[in-house]
Design an enzyme around this catalytic site. Structure first.
Site, mmCIF file in Angstrom:
data_model
loop_
_atom_site.group_PDB
_atom_site.id
_atom_site.type_symbol
_atom_site.label_atom_id
_atom_site.label_comp_id
_atom_site.label_asym_id
_atom_site.label_seq_id
_atom_site.Cartn_x
_atom_site.Cartn_y
_atom_site.Cartn_z
ATOM 1 N N HIS A 103 0.819 -1.229 -0.133
ATOM 2 C CA HIS A 103 0.056 0.004 -0.103
ATOM 3 C C HIS A 103 0.924 1.130 -0.166
ATOM 4 O O HIS A 103 2.070 1.199 0.653
ATOM 5 C CB HIS A 103 -0.919 -0.061 1.137
ATOM 6 C CG HIS A 103 -1.913 0.988 1.344
ATOM 7 N ND1 HIS A 103 -1.944 2.268 1.552
ATOM 8 C CD2 HIS A 103 -3.244 0.709 0.845
ATOM 9 C CE1 HIS A 103 -3.145 2.862 1.208
ATOM 10 N NE2 HIS A 103 -3.962 2.143 0.644
ATOM 11 N N GLU A 117 -7.778 -5.083 0.049
ATOM 12 C CA GLU A 117 -8.240 -6.009 -1.073
ATOM 13 C C GLU A 117 -8.476 -7.334 -1.020
ATOM 14 O O GLU A 117 -9.467 -8.027 -1.377
ATOM 15 C CB GLU A 117 -7.766 -5.524 -2.444
ATOM 16 C CG GLU A 117 -7.677 -4.323 -2.979
ATOM 17 C CD GLU A 117 -9.114 -3.683 -3.326
ATOM 18 O OE1 GLU A 117 -9.944 -4.115 -2.854
ATOM 19 O OE2 GLU A 117 -8.890 -2.835 -4.301
HETATM 20 N N1 ACO Z 1 3.876 -7.642 -4.506
HETATM 21 C C1 ACO Z 1 5.071 -7.667 -5.153
HETATM 22 N N2 ACO Z 1 5.847 -6.673 -5.164
HETATM 23 C C2 ACO Z 1 5.413 -5.270 -4.608
HETATM 24 C C3 ACO Z 1 3.938 -5.347 -4.234
HETATM 25 C C4 ACO Z 1 3.264 -6.270 -4.115
HETATM 26 N N3 ACO Z 1 2.020 -6.398 -3.933
HETATM 27 N N4 ACO Z 1 3.713 -4.138 -3.822
HETATM 28 C C5 ACO Z 1 4.756 -3.520 -4.063
HETATM 29 N N5 ACO Z 1 5.837 -4.120 -4.394
HETATM 30 C C6 ACO Z 1 7.320 -3.764 -4.858
HETATM 31 C C7 ACO Z 1 7.364 -2.876 -5.788
HETATM 32 O O1 ACO Z 1 7.488 -3.658 -7.163
HETATM 33 C C8 ACO Z 1 8.339 -1.882 -5.667
HETATM 34 O O2 ACO Z 1 9.501 -2.744 -5.829
HETATM 35 P P1 ACO Z 1 10.634 -1.791 -6.758
HETATM 36 O O3 ACO Z 1 11.014 -0.357 -5.899
HETATM 37 O O4 ACO Z 1 11.929 -2.599 -6.618
HETATM 38 O O5 ACO Z 1 10.202 -1.353 -8.069
HETATM 39 C C9 ACO Z 1 8.241 -1.817 -4.338
HETATM 40 O O6 ACO Z 1 7.666 -3.175 -3.622
HETATM 41 C C10 ACO Z 1 7.464 -0.755 -3.652
HETATM 42 O O7 ACO Z 1 6.426 -0.635 -4.394
HETATM 43 P P2 ACO Z 1 5.912 0.655 -4.831
HETATM 44 O O8 ACO Z 1 5.292 0.353 -6.296
HETATM 45 O O9 ACO Z 1 6.700 1.828 -4.818
HETATM 46 O O10 ACO Z 1 4.436 0.983 -4.047
HETATM 47 P P3 ACO Z 1 3.579 1.960 -4.417
HETATM 48 O O11 ACO Z 1 3.246 2.774 -3.082
HETATM 49 O O12 ACO Z 1 3.779 2.687 -5.581
HETATM 50 O O13 ACO Z 1 2.228 1.071 -4.629
HETATM 51 C C11 ACO Z 1 0.509 -0.367 -4.632
HETATM 52 C C12 ACO Z 1 1.280 0.592 -4.006
HETATM 53 C C13 ACO Z 1 0.189 -0.008 -6.038
HETATM 54 C C14 ACO Z 1 -0.732 -0.839 -3.868
HETATM 55 C C15 ACO Z 1 1.353 -1.787 -4.756
HETATM 56 O O14 ACO Z 1 1.657 -2.313 -3.604
HETATM 57 C C16 ACO Z 1 0.706 -2.925 -5.671
HETATM 58 O O15 ACO Z 1 0.801 -2.684 -6.657
HETATM 59 N N6 ACO Z 1 0.060 -4.221 -4.828
HETATM 60 C C17 ACO Z 1 -0.631 -4.890 -5.476
HETATM 61 C C18 ACO Z 1 -2.010 -4.423 -6.152
HETATM 62 C C19 ACO Z 1 -3.156 -4.083 -5.002
HETATM 63 O O16 ACO Z 1 -3.289 -5.068 -4.106
HETATM 64 N N7 ACO Z 1 -3.608 -2.964 -5.057
HETATM 65 C C20 ACO Z 1 -4.717 -2.534 -4.358
HETATM 66 C C21 ACO Z 1 -4.378 -1.590 -3.112
HETATM 67 S S1 ACO Z 1 -5.464 -0.929 -2.053
HETATM 68 C C22 ACO Z 1 -6.556 -0.040 -2.735
HETATM 69 O O17 ACO Z 1 -6.160 0.836 -3.731
HETATM 70 C C23 ACO Z 1 -7.874 0.267 -2.313
#
Ligand code: ACO
Length: 378
Positions: free
Chosen positions: A257, A315
């Site tokens: 998140h 989620e």
């Molecule tokens: N699985 C694997 N790797 C992940 C995940 C995940 N669920 N979430 C983050 N990461 C990784 C990213 O690839 C990133 O790696 P990097 O820095 O080497 O590129 C690192 O962890 C940090 O993640 P960010 O992308 O910077 O996190 P951000 O704050 O942009 O994203 C997000 C948050 C979009 C929710 C992300 O965690 C994600 O894609 N999760 C999966 C989708 C999801 O569950 N979405 C619902 C969110 S809740 C809502 O909006 C209601």
């Protein structure tokens, strides 16, 4: 947060609005909705009470609640043009969020709304009818006429199934809708505020917010999260399946998140509601499997991205609870919209009152002083 000469990618950590609607503390794992800790509100209030709370800053009295419920119920039927559009969308096998986005542009069609409050009530009432009617049409069934004697959550389930739902199911859905009603300046809420800040109208703001919610990085994750649990099937397969996804560069849906660096408090509330529901139904197998998948995913993510604190988000248990309520995967995100619409509108009211155009700046990184080359010489 990495700031590069005044530029913060993704606006991470940037405060772009003040609000009295909800407070999200990502380090403590705390969500406050209009003064109430989430767990206290979500499991007790009806959706109408929470909506009233957000729109008026206080809980309604019995008389106010009765009047509010009646007004919303009277606004549920859709105009024929919206229903025709949904028929056409179903014929074209349009995805439910796209059908909702298309139909949302007609939300004020034929409405004589003279003020924001009436428009807002029409929008909340009709969004639920659009989602349920479209679901029926996609199944080759006729839409169910809304029942004005049922509350918003009960009527939504009734419009989906044609059956009066049990009290336990209604309570489960009320808890879900209350849990997702508002969440600080999330992407869709920000989109809605940007739109009304130009002095555009509420329906435009809701249509824009629906578009923002659709994406898998925001509201589109619960379907895929449940698909993963089903794909795993047995607790002893969790590690191999999840590790293979991570090795393939996939994100585990329902984890991570932007704001929460601990377990999302909404996961707690929805997990408890899901447990209740599955226990009442007498089959805990899927719930137990999901708990085990969650534990494995969090452990693997800690190894995959050390120090990033990737934890369970809303989620994951949304998927489980909505599945337990008998909803199909493809209407998980539209059902999220049914709840969040009330929060979007509350933010629109705040933004309208605040009255300041939202207009940030961009930093130009392109070429300066380019020479003009005539067409024949390119
Ligand atoms: N699985 C694997 N790797 C992940 C995940 C995940 N669920 N979430 C983050 N990461 C990784 C990213 O690839 C990133 O790696 P990097 O820095 O080497 O590129 C690192 O962890 C940090 O993640 P960010 O992308 O910077 O996190 P951000 O704050 O942009 O994203 C997000 C948050 C979009 C929710 C992300 O965690 C994600 O894609 N999760 C999966 C989708 C999801 O569950 N979405 C619902 C969110 S809740 C809502 O909006 C209601």
């Amino acid at each position: 947060m990495s700031t590069n000469n005044g530029f913060t990618p993704g606006l991470e950590g940037v405060v772009a609005a003040e609000t009295e609607l909800s407070h999200v503390d990502g380090l403590k794992g705390e969500l406050i909705i209009a003064g109430f800790p989430l767990a206290r509100l979500a499991a007790n209030a009806t959706f109408e009470e929470t909506t009233y709370l957000l729109w008026h800053g206080r809980l309604p009295t019995q008389a106010e609640l009765d009047a509010f419920k009646q007004e919303l119920a009277a606004l549920r039927p859709l105009p024929p043009a919206t229903l025709n559009l949904l028929h056409e969308a179903a014929k074209a096998n349009t995805a439910p969020m796209d059908a909702l986005r298309m139909a949302s542009a007609t939300l004020d069609l034929g409405s004589s709304a003279a003020d924001h409050q009436t428009t807002a009530k029409t929008v909340v009432a009709r969004v639920a009818t659009i989602v349920a009617s479209y679901h029926r049409l996609r199944q080759g069934q006729d839409p169910v006429t809304p029942d004005p004697n049922l509350g918003h959550a009960a009527n939504y389930l009734y419009m989906l199934t044609g059956e009066i739902p049990s009290e336990a199911r209604v309570r489960g859905l009320e808890t879900y809708l209350n849990t997702v009603i508002d969440h600080g300046l999330n992407a869709s809420t920000f989109a809605a505020r940007v739109i009304v800040a130009t002095q555009s109208d509420l329906v435009s703001a809701i249509a824009g917010a629906i578009g923002a919610l659709k994406g898998p990085l925001h509201g589109g994750a619960p379907g895929p999260a449940l698909d993963t649990v089903f794909e795993i099937g047995r607790a002893d397969r969790a590690e191999a399946v999840l590790q293979a996804k991570l090795d393939a560069g996939e994100r585990l849906m329902g984890f991570g998140h932007r704001v929460y660096k601990v377990r999302d408090p909404r996961a707690e509330v929805l997990g408890a509601a899901a447990e209740k529901m599955f226990r009442a139904d007498g089959d805990m197998a899927l719930y137990e499997l999901a708990k085990s998948v969650e534990e494995t995913a969090v452990r693997l993510l800690a190894r995959h991205k050390p120090g990033r604190n990737l934890q369970t988000n809303v989620e994951f248990y949304t998927a489980l609870l909505l599945h337990g309520l008998g909803l199909e995967t493809d209407i998980f995100t539209p059902t999220f919209a049914v709840g969040r619409t009330a929060g979007w509108l509350a933010h629109c009211f705040e933004q309208i009152q605040y009255g300041r155009l939202i207009r940030p700046q961009s930093r130009y990184t392109g070429i300066m002083d380019r020479a003009w080359v005539p067409l024949a010489e390119r």
